[in-house]
Enzyme design. Sequence first.
Site, short mmCIF file in Angstrom:
data_model
loop_
_atom_site.label_atom_id
_atom_site.label_comp_id
_atom_site.label_asym_id
_atom_site.label_seq_id
_atom_site.Cartn_x
_atom_site.Cartn_y
_atom_site.Cartn_z
N MET A 1 0.81 -1.07 -0.04
CA MET A 1 -0.05 0.04 -0.11
C MET A 1 1.09 1.17 0.04
O MET A 1 2.08 1.26 0.48
CB MET A 1 -0.89 0.09 1.10
N ASP B 1 1.21 0.26 11.72
CA ASP B 1 1.34 -0.04 10.23
C ASP B 1 2.52 -0.15 9.68
O ASP B 1 3.36 0.61 9.31
CB ASP B 1 0.56 1.44 9.63
N ILE B 2 2.56 -1.56 9.39
CA ILE B 2 3.88 -2.23 8.87
C ILE B 2 4.04 -2.24 7.41
O ILE B 2 3.37 -3.37 7.00
CB ILE B 2 4.41 -3.40 9.65
N GLU B 3 4.64 -1.46 6.76
CA GLU B 3 4.67 -1.69 5.19
C GLU B 3 6.25 -1.46 4.70
O GLU B 3 6.98 -1.06 5.43
CB GLU B 3 3.78 -0.34 4.59
N ASN B 4 6.32 -1.61 3.54
CA ASN B 4 7.47 -1.36 2.55
C ASN B 4 8.60 -2.17 3.03
O ASN B 4 8.58 -2.88 4.01
CB ASN B 4 7.80 0.13 2.71
#
Length: 312
Positions: A4, A138-141
């Site tokens: 996302m 929020d753990i992303e990338n």
Amino acid sequence: MKIMRRILPAAITAAMAIGLAPVAHAAVNPILAAPYLYQWSSPPNPTSVMSSTGIKSFTLAFILSNGTCNPAWDGDRSLTGADITRVNQIRSAGGDAIPSIGGWSGNKLGKTCSNATNLANAYVKVIDAGKFTAIDLDIENTDEFQNAGVQDKILGALKIVRQQRPSVKIVITIPTEVSGPETWGNRLIQRSKDLGVAVDVWTVMPFDFSSGGDMVGKTKSAVTGLKNRLKSVFGLSDDAAFRKSGLSSMNGKTDNAGEVVSPANFRSIVSWANSVHLARVSFWALNRDCNNCAGISQGQWEFTRANAAFTG
């Protein structure tokens, strides 16, 4: 693999009003139905939105690193400034808020802090500054989500937070495929079991899949895949696993060309979420919930009103 994209602007200007001391607030579940509200670029007044829609809680984005292992709103605003004033306004109106730590871009605490203990201290600073009863990771990338060492560091920090602030609820929000969490998401869930980290709610972001298609069906598939993973790893029943699962949609046009979540889609998603008793429904973002703000024709606060109908 799908990730996302919640992109922070390069420069953020915000009025730095002096923060008020946190006030006592009503027993509102800040996790349950809480659209994301990003606090740059003239955000809407949350108390006005509450009175117009019936929504009671907001997920405030984002807490980042200020360049060291110290948390700040968007990486540059004090934990006790204008953002906490906004939290207190929400509480005075009978609602509550949950801070979101991380996101797609910017300097993340999970990468910046050298070890789990220091990272836990940063999380506790956020909790104490706002007297928050829940936090969203929020753990992303590639810097946090696609990094085994950082995943484990975050989980280790959350284990410490659980010991130091046992009443605080923990939400973890991750990307997903249509079938459910992919390799990195499955690893994070398994490692939480291996390390003995009690996570209250696992949330997936069911969008940015492709160029379009049945977003209601794809959302159900992704969340059901999450439920199945939690059921398998933790030995839960279907009902118990759904009650630890959540979703965070994206209203209107998503980051992928041709992919759209319409108001009717989101109402159907909320109805289904109620039928299986999910723990959380959110969307990105309240700021985009107005006519043409998300690239579609819609009524003002149409997604927020739908979100307010989620009862779990």
